[in-house]
Design an enzyme around this catalytic site. Structure first.
Site, PDB file in Angstrom:
ATOM      1  N   HIS A  47       7.063  -5.411 -12.518  1.00  0.00           N
ATOM      2  CA  HIS A  47       8.350  -5.552 -11.675  1.00  0.00           C
ATOM      3  C   HIS A  47       9.420  -6.185 -12.416  1.00  0.00           C
ATOM      4  CE1 HIS A  47       5.487  -4.389  -8.362  1.00  0.00           C
ATOM      5  NE2 HIS A  47       6.639  -3.547  -8.120  1.00  0.00           N
ATOM      6  N   HIS A  83      16.870  -2.820  -6.383  1.00  0.00           N
ATOM      7  CA  HIS A  83      15.844  -2.840  -5.498  1.00  0.00           C
ATOM      8  C   HIS A  83      14.666  -3.860  -5.667  1.00  0.00           C
ATOM      9  CE1 HIS A  83      12.832  -0.568  -8.004  1.00  0.00           C
ATOM     10  NE2 HIS A  83      12.252  -0.702  -7.170  1.00  0.00           N
TER      11      HIS A  83
HETATM   12  C1  LIG Z   1       1.441   2.859 -11.799  1.00  0.00           C
HETATM   13  O1  LIG Z   1       0.873   2.702 -10.559  1.00  0.00           O
HETATM   14  C2  LIG Z   1       1.554   2.277  -9.532  1.00  0.00           C
HETATM   15  C3  LIG Z   1       3.069   2.528  -9.509  1.00  0.00           C
HETATM   16  C4  LIG Z   1       3.456   2.195  -8.411  1.00  0.00           C
HETATM   17  C5  LIG Z   1       2.883   2.017  -7.027  1.00  0.00           C
HETATM   18  C6  LIG Z   1       3.672   1.696  -5.833  1.00  0.00           C
HETATM   19  C7  LIG Z   1       3.004   1.991  -4.799  1.00  0.00           C
HETATM   20  C8  LIG Z   1       3.933   1.768  -3.764  1.00  0.00           C
HETATM   21  N1  LIG Z   1       5.088   1.207  -4.369  1.00  0.00           N
HETATM   22  C9  LIG Z   1       6.219   0.664  -3.797  1.00  0.00           C
HETATM   23  C10 LIG Z   1       6.351  -0.744  -3.992  1.00  0.00           C
HETATM   24  C11 LIG Z   1       5.300  -1.407  -3.124  1.00  0.00           C
HETATM   25  O2  LIG Z   1       5.470  -1.326  -2.063  1.00  0.00           O
HETATM   26  N2  LIG Z   1       4.280  -1.976  -3.881  1.00  0.00           N
HETATM   27  C12 LIG Z   1       3.272  -2.719  -3.338  1.00  0.00           C
HETATM   28  C13 LIG Z   1       1.826  -2.451  -3.846  1.00  0.00           C
HETATM   29  C14 LIG Z   1       1.400  -0.971  -3.171  1.00  0.00           C
HETATM   30  O3  LIG Z   1       1.902  -2.321  -5.246  1.00  0.00           O
HETATM   31  C15 LIG Z   1       2.968  -1.484  -5.755  1.00  0.00           C
HETATM   32  C16 LIG Z   1       2.941  -1.339  -7.282  1.00  0.00           C
HETATM   33  C17 LIG Z   1       4.350  -2.048  -5.475  1.00  0.00           C
HETATM   34  N3  LIG Z   1       4.945   1.390  -5.695  1.00  0.00           N
HETATM   35  C18 LIG Z   1       1.670   2.067  -7.133  1.00  0.00           C
HETATM   36  C19 LIG Z   1       0.928   2.198  -8.409  1.00  0.00           C
HETATM   37  O4  LIG Z   1      -0.471   2.383  -8.474  1.00  0.00           O
HETATM   38  C20 LIG Z   1      -1.147   1.991  -7.312  1.00  0.00           C
HETATM   39  C21 LIG Z   1      -1.392   0.764  -7.151  1.00  0.00           C
HETATM   40  C22 LIG Z   1      -2.212   0.034  -7.819  1.00  0.00           C
HETATM   41  C23 LIG Z   1      -3.187   1.276  -8.317  1.00  0.00           C
HETATM   42  C24 LIG Z   1      -2.481   2.491  -7.518  1.00  0.00           C
HETATM   43 MG   LIG Z   2       9.540  -3.175  -4.325  1.00  0.00          MG
HETATM   44 ZN   LIG Z   3       9.932  -0.893  -6.966  1.00  0.00          ZN
END
Ligand SMILES: COc1ccc(-c2ccn(CCC(=O)N3C[C@@H](C)O[C@H](C)C3)n2)cc1OC1CCCC1
Ligand SMILES: [Mg+2]
Ligand SMILES: [Zn+2]
Length: 329
Positions: free
Chosen positions: A70, A110
């Protein structure tokens, strides 16, 4: 008056050229965002003073933390993805330049000042931010507050030539979009989006007409959520680099959870199979349903995206099969 090539008159064009040159890699977020503002003629349309835009983007870029995932590269990536998605033919003429300004700005700000920790972690450790925002979209509230705080300095106020009313609407759109990037909002956001598209289909006209603020912002909220969840739709070599960055960030949180005697979040467990298993689970549960809905809106524009998403999921299933067969025999 023609805008100078670098956007501003400067006695040191070479130094500025180096700063802005995305190849040099120092300021990818500033370089990409400045270019998009120029390409969409936002600087001229909203009488943005170029030196203020540079000052704002430099300060924004420096406010992104140096965490594995991030960081400012993610901010730049989501901004660029938003820029491309806004050009989808299905929505090309739907949004006006105010909404486009808000969408590009919301995308680049964001995740500013993201600490590399998740909302559940901040809440269970009673972090000051969780206290300040009462456990409600803690990170997302912080990101959008920091983004507007940076605007308060006059030399960074890129919106100084907007009327008070225009600024009020822009601010509401940006807050609405950034808060919509919280995964906790996903189910409601997608359900409302699907209901809207269903209702539009019933009405029979073949292109999207959106009257109310609520309908228009609902599509923009899903759009920034798509941009934020676009890693899995990118070519495998790019996608796998994002996964590696994210896993390092999650494993560091897992270490902190262990040191604090807390339960380790499932995504933060270091193990060879969790990476593939969680990616597959996430794509099946969240990412594919979202992109399929978006794909129905902009059909056939998202077909390549949907194909790449399917190929990436299959890649994970193959590596998981290889892993589990090697560990079982
Ligand atoms: C490259 O992999 C990803 C890239 C992006 C996301 C993802 C999901 C929701 N967002 C929007 C922001 C958010 O809510 N979060 C909170 C949490 C889900 O971690 C995310 C990182 C950020 N972004 C998920 C990803 O993989 C999953 C999380 C670990 C294994 C499967
Ligand atoms: Mg975010
Ligand atoms: Zn993001």
């Amino acid at each position: 008056t023609p805008i100078p090539e670098l956007g501003v008159e400067t006695p040191q064009p070479e130094e500025l050229r180096v700063e802005l040159n995305p190849i040099s890699g120092e300021r990818p977020l500033t370089a990409i965002t400045y270019r998009i503002f120029q390409e969409r003629d936002l600087i001229r349309t909203f009488s943005i003073e170029p030196h203020k835009l540079l000052s704002y983007l430099f300060a924004l870029e420096d406010s992104y933390q140096q965490v594995p995932y991030h960081n400012k590269l993610h901010g730049a990536d989501v901004c660029q993805s938003m820029h491309v998605l806004l050009n989808s033919s299905g929505i090309k003429d739907v949004f006006n330049e105010f909404e486009i300004l808000a969408a590009i700005f919301a995308a680049v700000v964001h995740d500013v000042h993201h600490s590399g920790l998740t909302n559940p972690f901040l809440i269970k450790t009673k972090n000051d931010l969780a206290i300040l925002y009462n456990n409600e979209s803690v990170l997302e509230n912080h990101h959008v507050a920091v983004a507007f705080k940076l605007l308060q300095a006059d030399e960074r106020n890129i919106f100084s030539n907007l009327s008070a009313e225009q600024m009020e609407t822009l601010r509401k759109r940006v807050v609405d979009m950034v808060l919509a990037t919280d995964m906790a909002k996903h189910k409601t956001l997608l359900a409302d989006f699907q209901n809207l598209l269903e209702a539009k289909k019933m009405s029979g006209n073949d292109y999207l007409t959106l009257e109310s603020y609520d309908d228009r912002i609902l599509v923009l909220k899903n759009l920034i959520h798509c941009a934020d969840l676009s890693n899995m739709t990118k070519p495998l070599d790019t996608y796998s680099k994002w996964i590696d960055r994210l896993m390092v960030e999650f494993w560091k949180q897992g270490d902190a959870e262990r040191d604090l005697g807390l339960d380790i979040s499932p995504m933060c467990v270091r193990s060879p199979t969790t990476k593939d298993k969680h990616q597959i689970g996430f794509i099946n549960s969240f990412v594919h349903p979202l992109w399929e809905t978006w794909g129905s809106l902009v059909y056939p524009d998202a077909n390549t995206i949907l194909e790449t998403l399917a190929q990436n999921r299959e890649w994970h299933e193959a590596s998981l099969a290889a892993l589990t067969s090697s560990t079982t025999d």
